[in-house]
Write a protein that holds these residues in place. Structure first.
Motif, short mmCIF file in Angstrom:
data_model
loop_
_atom_site.label_atom_id
_atom_site.label_comp_id
_atom_site.label_asym_id
_atom_site.label_seq_id
_atom_site.Cartn_x
_atom_site.Cartn_y
_atom_site.Cartn_z
N SER A 146 0.79 -1.18 -0.12
CA SER A 146 0.01 0.00 -0.06
C SER A 146 0.91 1.16 0.14
CB SER A 146 -1.01 -0.14 1.19
OG SER A 146 -1.52 -1.04 1.08
N GLY A 147 1.96 1.06 -0.06
CA GLY A 147 3.08 2.37 -0.05
C GLY A 147 3.56 2.67 1.11
N GLU A 148 3.34 1.95 2.47
CA GLU A 148 3.87 2.52 3.38
C GLU A 148 5.55 2.03 3.31
OE1 GLU A 148 3.10 1.75 8.20
OE2 GLU A 148 1.66 1.00 6.83
N VAL A 149 6.29 3.00 4.06
CA VAL A 149 7.62 2.70 3.87
C VAL A 149 8.20 2.25 5.52
CG1 VAL A 149 9.85 4.08 3.56
CG2 VAL A 149 8.05 4.37 2.23
N PHE A 150 9.10 1.58 5.70
CA PHE A 150 9.74 1.00 6.82
C PHE A 150 11.12 1.48 6.92
CE2 PHE A 150 5.86 -1.53 6.35
CZ PHE A 150 5.13 -1.46 7.34
#
Length: 280
Positions: A146-150
């Motif tokens: 979903s595009g979340e960056v970790f």
């Protein structure tokens, strides 16, 4: 969890057999040592050559484990970093003719049924929460897609569910050679419907002295221990196989399946059928 499992069985010499090629093995070793030392135990460690290292040699590694195990004080309890490593420790004990679990108790991790049930003796193991691990992995993947960056490199940790007790740690740490020999005989032969007199034939004590020392060190009478080991075997067969109660009774030397049913309910609190429905 492993340290508590060993301490509850009276072990004060604790050891860890790891694989230097896996970071999680090193982390387990670190925390095993931390908890063991905090509990006042002596800690010993062996790190195998990494399985994927060019220098790895399976035969040489088995010899190294044997040399290490031979030098450990006894009784000792050893945690393998995973079931395969714990099985290698069991193999070393067999080669060295060391009694498991009375001289050396061995615990694995992963509860791999194929490894644990085919080991001799069967291997106790920490049970991972694989369903929770899978859920967390799927959730993380969904968030990444979903595009979340970790940015953190800290691993997600899931707690184990418990320890599956099998023969390799089903003991108490005992330095009395005669009682340790009796316990080993009971664990090996209880399925053959042995009696206390059969145990006495394999040790050098009178019945009176034997029963007194056994009760003092184990906390149960020899007869109670024989029954406990037999009932544990019944539970194992009910959980892990499709054998019927009459078939289990025949395999374990009960004259009639009704005798097995009555003894099982008396010891466990439920009938064999009820136990199987709840645990299959």
């Amino acid at each position: 969890m492993a340290v508590e499992h060993f301490i509850a069985r009276g072990f004060r010499n604790l050891a860890y057999c790891g694989d230097a090629g896996f970071q999680w093995s090193s982390k387990r070793c670190q925390h095993f040592r931390q908890f063991a030392e905090a509990s006042g135990c002596k800690v010993f460690e062996h790190q195998s050559v990494a399985r994927y290292d060019r220098a790895f040699d399976a035969v040489a590694e088995k010899r190294r484990i044997m040399v290490w195990v031979r030098q450990l004080p006894r009784p000792v309890a050893i945690m393998g970093c995973y079931d395969f490593k714990a099985q290698e420790v069991l193999d070393a004990c067999r080669q060295l003719k060391l009694a498991v679990p009375t001289e050396v108790a061995v615990l694995g991790v992963d509860d791999d049924h194929l490894i644990c049930e085919l080991s001799d003796p069967t291997l106790s193991s920490v049970i991972p929460d694989t369903k929770r691990t899978g859920y967390e992995a799927a959730s993380l993947l969904d968030r990444m897609m979903s595009g979340e960056v970790f940015t953190t490199e800290e691993p997600l940790i899931t707690q184990p569910l418990g320890i599956q007790l099998r023969e390799s740690t089903d003991t108490v740490a005992i330095e009395d050679e005669q009682i340790a020999r009796a316990l080993q005989y009971i664990r090996r032969k209880a399925s053959a419907n042995i009696r206390v007199i059969d145990v006495l034939d394999n040790i050098d004590l009178s019945r009176r002295v034997f029963e007194h020392r056994f009760k003092k060190l184990v906390g149960r009478t020899p007869h109670q221990e024989i029954q406990r080991v037999r009932m544990n075997r019944v539970k194992e067969l009910l959980r892990e196989t499709d054998l019927t109660v009459p078939q289990i009774a025949e395999r374990l030397g009960f004259e009639h399946s009704e005798y097995l049913g009555a003894a099982f309910k008396r010891e466990i609190g439920v009938s064999p059928g009820e136990y199987k429905r709840k645990n299959s």
